[in-house]
Scaffold this motif. Structure first.
Motif, short mmCIF file in Angstrom:
data_model
loop_
_atom_site.label_atom_id
_atom_site.label_comp_id
_atom_site.label_asym_id
_atom_site.label_seq_id
_atom_site.Cartn_x
_atom_site.Cartn_y
_atom_site.Cartn_z
N ALA B 133 0.85 -1.20 0.00
CA ALA B 133 0.00 0.00 0.00
C ALA B 133 0.88 1.24 0.00
N THR B 134 0.30 2.32 -0.47
CA THR B 134 1.03 3.59 -0.52
C THR B 134 1.22 4.11 0.89
N PRO B 135 2.19 4.95 1.10
CA PRO B 135 2.40 5.51 2.44
C PRO B 135 1.17 6.23 2.97
N ARG B 136 0.39 6.82 2.11
CA ARG B 136 -0.80 7.53 2.58
C ARG B 136 -1.82 6.54 3.14
N THR B 137 -1.99 5.44 2.48
CA THR B 137 -2.93 4.43 2.95
C THR B 137 -2.40 3.77 4.22
N GLN B 138 -1.09 3.54 4.24
CA GLN B 138 -0.49 2.98 5.45
C GLN B 138 -0.71 3.89 6.64
N ALA B 139 -0.56 5.19 6.41
CA ALA B 139 -0.72 6.13 7.51
C ALA B 139 -2.15 6.13 8.03
N ALA B 140 -3.11 6.04 7.14
CA ALA B 140 -4.52 6.02 7.57
C ALA B 140 -4.79 4.79 8.41
N LEU B 141 -4.26 3.67 8.01
CA LEU B 141 -4.48 2.44 8.76
C LEU B 141 -3.79 2.51 10.12
N LEU B 142 -2.57 2.98 10.11
CA LEU B 142 -1.81 3.01 11.36
C LEU B 142 -2.40 4.03 12.33
N GLU B 143 -2.99 5.10 11.80
CA GLU B 143 -3.63 6.04 12.70
C GLU B 143 -4.81 5.38 13.40
N ALA B 144 -5.54 4.59 12.65
CA ALA B 144 -6.67 3.88 13.25
C ALA B 144 -6.19 2.90 14.30
N MET B 145 -5.05 2.26 14.02
CA MET B 145 -4.51 1.31 14.99
C MET B 145 -4.13 2.01 16.29
N GLN B 146 -3.56 3.19 16.15
CA GLN B 146 -3.07 3.88 17.33
C GLN B 146 -4.20 4.53 18.12
N GLU B 147 -5.09 5.18 17.42
CA GLU B 147 -6.13 5.96 18.09
C GLU B 147 -7.37 5.15 18.41
N GLN B 148 -7.53 4.02 17.80
CA GLN B 148 -8.71 3.19 17.98
C GLN B 148 -9.98 3.94 17.54
N GLN B 149 -9.83 4.80 16.55
CA GLN B 149 -10.97 5.54 16.05
C GLN B 149 -10.64 6.07 14.66
N VAL B 150 -11.68 6.45 13.96
CA VAL B 150 -11.53 7.01 12.61
C VAL B 150 -12.33 8.30 12.57
N THR B 151 -11.69 9.35 12.09
CA THR B 151 -12.36 10.64 11.97
C THR B 151 -12.57 10.95 10.50
N HIS B 152 -13.79 11.21 10.20
CA HIS B 152 -14.10 11.47 8.78
C HIS B 152 -15.11 12.59 8.74
N ALA B 153 -14.75 13.60 8.00
CA ALA B 153 -15.62 14.78 7.82
C ALA B 153 -16.01 15.36 9.16
N GLY B 154 -15.02 15.39 10.05
CA GLY B 154 -15.26 16.01 11.34
C GLY B 154 -15.96 15.10 12.33
N THR B 155 -16.28 13.91 11.93
CA THR B 155 -17.00 13.00 12.83
C THR B 155 -16.07 11.87 13.22
N THR B 156 -16.03 11.60 14.52
CA THR B 156 -15.15 10.54 15.04
C THR B 156 -15.97 9.28 15.21
N HIS B 157 -15.46 8.25 14.66
CA HIS B 157 -16.11 6.94 14.75
C HIS B 157 -15.17 6.00 15.51
N ARG B 158 -15.65 5.48 16.63
CA ARG B 158 -14.82 4.59 17.44
C ARG B 158 -14.77 3.21 16.80
N LEU B 159 -13.64 2.62 16.95
CA LEU B 159 -13.47 1.27 16.44
C LEU B 159 -13.96 0.28 17.48
#
Lengths: 373, 342
Positions: B133-159
């Motif tokens: 995967a590209t570094p950008r995609t890797q970063a998105a995945l790893l951010e989710a791993m670290q934060e245990q959440q995904v923020t999209h369009a200002g909305t945080t979604h917990r994993l």
């Protein structure tokens, strides 16, 4: 109680470890004793005698120190728990339990502590069995044997009276003494004889009444010149210094080179270093020199057959003469007017040997005679 | 799993004296179940279970066909976890992983944007060939791993919880790949090397998975709530001061020492393990203690997980790499010295 069995295990481990401490102290004390005993032996032999009491006191010090140190190093619960975890398969249970006992209650999760206590208690029987089967690591035979050997050696050496030189045998001492240089007193005797010989030579050079006969009745003769021919066969054999039988040990004497050599000339008295004046040297009256009393040389006539000798000896029965301008090669024993006889060497006792002093006298006389032109 | 169940599990740690025994029993059962499915990879299964119950993520490196995907599926099936698989390619976009908003036309003509979660919203996520995967995609995945959440369009979604990412890498065919940077590698608790199975394991594998997929018919032995309960129980496992000191000594042993003696392996290290490695060591050691039926940690637990925790967190000097040194060889020397000093 679960913890009671753990505490019992820790007490057993503490006894085991403490015993090991004392065994280690014993081993170290034995080695130290062996070393100190060897040092005492060396000091006793080389420096000064070591009293047995002092040696015993010095030996007691490391024993006391090491055993006091072992007694002070009583293992605590933490050390016992750590040892049990490492060597008895405790899996850090005993260490954790001892640590929990020290912390304030309530900080540890109670179910976890109870589970830990149950697990530790279940391991105690196996740990005790393993502790009982551990091999002993005393390693005492080697230091015991070394100390015993050193103690036996020290017991023998310390019982000796003194240092090593003090107990050496007599011949070694005599040999050591014999190698020592002569003392001043010994060196003074030959010098006295040297002076005596020198004055006698000076007296022989001056014309004057013949010297009185020696004690043996043999007429004295002057020192033979180098190159003189053989003595006349008719002349009766005289006591020749070289024929005197040495009855004493030869001792080193003052080197002849240091003796004042008489100069050539009829007036040998002047310039020889000793102002003897015109008077004859009467010190040799009686045929006995001052330093040769009781050691009278035996005249040749009273001796047995003369041993064959390659050295030319002066014929004391025949008067010798000195000529200033006579060359040594040409001179063949032509006799001038009879010269006064030289000092008669002391008579040699038939049963005695020449002493070193006498030997020195004779050697000086011979050398002085060879140096005359 | 509902959020309420999760909160209940986390706020009510077990008060039963048999909790540790039950946890030990469940962990042993899970290991034996997975060992029957994945033949000849017992150590891999143990490490994977350890990381899952320690709340960490795992990077698995191995040749193709060694059963990495099969293992992830079996683990999810045995624990009743919802699992998802992401196959990384160079054209994979971050939204393909985290999710995106789509315009939805509702009945009555009302339309709105609706967030559609991506595969990262599973409880067990298998990311195949993450280095593609590209570094950008890797970063998105790893951010989710670290934060245990995904923020999209200002909305945080917990994993969801538990949440575990199993990322895989292929040690061959590295052309066109994007190796993970050190900072992102540090977010993985373990890096596991999948060895080629032994002959006997290969022979047994034919009897197990030749005609059927075992993970498809695997019965669950635990639930996600059990996973959370055991994870919480692991936090109460006792830790002696000596164990803490040993863990610190281990991390310090990996720090670089360029002027070290020729016999010291630290002279090969350019960058050592971080404090995050120390935390990973303790968390994983607690799970290992529970697996062994103990409520306290031993130095043997630290020793067992030292290599998986540290091998991807140290960076060797270029000269040492050119001389043929690798991280495992260097770490083996360091760990051996640490073990002797205990």
């Amino acid at each position: 109680m679960a913890t009671s069995s753990v505490h019992a295990l820790l007490a057993t481990v503490r006894r085991h470890l403490w015993r090991a401490e004392f065994m280690a102290a014993l081993r170290l004390a034995l080695w130290a004793s062996a070393g100190l005993l060897l040092v005492a032996v060396a000091v006793h032999l080389v420096v000064s005698p070591v009293p047995a009491r002092a040696a015993g006191l010095v030996l007691a010090l490391p024993w006391a120190a090491l055993f006091a140190r072992a007694a002070a190093r009583r293992p605590d619960d933490a050390a016992c728990a750590l040892w049990a975890d490492r060597h008895l398969g405790g899996a850090s249970a005993f260490t954790t339990l001892v640590e929990l006992d020290r912390v304030t209650a309530g900080r540890a999760h109670a179910p976890a502590r109870r589970s830990l206590e149950q697990w530790a208690a279940s391991r105690v029987p196996a740990c005790l069995q393993q502790l009982a089967t551990l091999p002993a690591t005393t390693r005492l035979p080697c230091p015991l044997l070394s100390t015993a050997v050193c103690a036996a050696l020290a017991g023998f050496v310390l019982s000796l009276p003194g240092r090593l030189p003090d107990v050496l045998p007599a011949p070694a001492v005599a040999a050591a003494v014999a190698e020592r240089p002569l003392s001043v007193a010994d060196a003074a005797v030959p010098s006295a004889l040297v002076n005596e010989v020198a004055s006698a030579l000076r007296a022989a050079e001056r014309p004057g009444p013949p010297e009185p006969q020696g004690a043996g009745g043999a007429p004295t003769a002057g020192p033979a010149k180098a190159g003189d021919g053989p003595a006349p066969a008719a002349a009766p054999p005289a006591a020749v210094p070289g024929d005197l039988v040495a009855v004493h040990d030869v001792r080193p004497a003052t080197p002849v080179d240091t003796l004042p050599t008489p100069r050539g000339g009829t007036t040998s008295g002047g310039g020889t270093g000793r102002e003897a004046g015109d008077s004859a040297d009467r010190r040799g009256d009686g045929g006995v020199s001052r330093g040769l009393q009781a050691r009278q040389p035996v005249p040749r006539s009273e001796l047995g057959p003369r041993p064959a000798s390659a050295a030319r000896q002066a014929d004391t029965n025949q008067l010798g003469s000195y000529q200033d301008d006579a060359s040594a090669a040409g001179a063949t024993g032509r006799l001038a007017s009879p010269a006064p006889a030289a000092a008669t060497p002391p008579a040699v006792a038939e049963s005695t040997r020449l002493s070193p002093t006498e030997t020195t006298y004779v050697q000086t006389w011979l050398k002085a005679s060879t140096r005359r032109p | 799993m509902a959020e309420g169940e999760h909160q209940a599990a986390m706020s009510n740690p077990t008060a039963s004296d048999s909790a540790y025994a039950d946890a030990h029993r469940q962990l042993q059962g899970l290991q034996s179940l997975l060992g029957g499915v994945i033949v000849g990879q017992g150590e891999l299964v143990t490490h994977l279970v350890t990381a899952l119950f320690a709340g960490g993520h795992v990077l698995i490196e191995g040749l193709p066909g060694l059963g990495k995907t099969h293992l992830a599926k079996a683990l999810a099936a045995a624990l009743g976890l919802r699992w998802a698989r992401v196959q990384c390619t160079p054209d994979l976009m971050p939204a393909d992983v985290t999710g995106a908003e789509i315009y939805v036309s509702a009945a009555g003509g009302a339309s709105s944007f609706e967030f559609r979660p991506g595969p990262v919203f599973a409880q067990l996520v298998l990311v195949d060939e993450i280095n593609r995967a590209t570094p950008r995609t890797q970063a998105a995945l790893l951010e989710a791993m670290q934060e245990q959440q995904v923020t999209h369009a200002g909305t945080t979604h917990r994993l969801p919880r538990p949440f575990c990412v199993l990322a895989t890498q292929n040690p061959i065919e590295l052309e066109g790949t994007y190796p993970l940077p050190e900072a992102q590698l540090d977010r993985f608790m373990f890096k596991l090397i999948v060895p080629f199975p032994a002959r006997t394991a290969l022979r047994a594998l034919l009897d197990v998975s030749l005609d059927a997929e075992p993970s498809d018919t695997l019965q669950a032995v635990a639930s996600p709530a059990d996973v959370l309960r055991i994870t919480a129980l692991c936090r109460s496992v006792l830790l002696a001061e000596r164990i803490k000191e040993a863990a610190v000594d281990l991390v310090m042993a990996t720090q670089p020492a360029p002027d070290a003696a020729a016999s010291d392996a630290r002279r090969h290290i350019r960058y050592g393990a971080s404090p995050r490695a120390l935390q990973a060591l303790i968390r994983a050691a607690r799970v290992r203690a529970l697996m062994a039926g103990r409520a306290h940690v031993d130095v043997a637990d630290l020793d067992a997980i030292a290599l998986p925790v540290l091998r991807h967190r140290i960076l060797l000097r270029l000269e040492s790499e050119l001389d043929g040194m690798d991280a495992d060889t260097t770490l083996a020397t360091l760990v051996d010295g640490w073990r002797r000093r205990l």
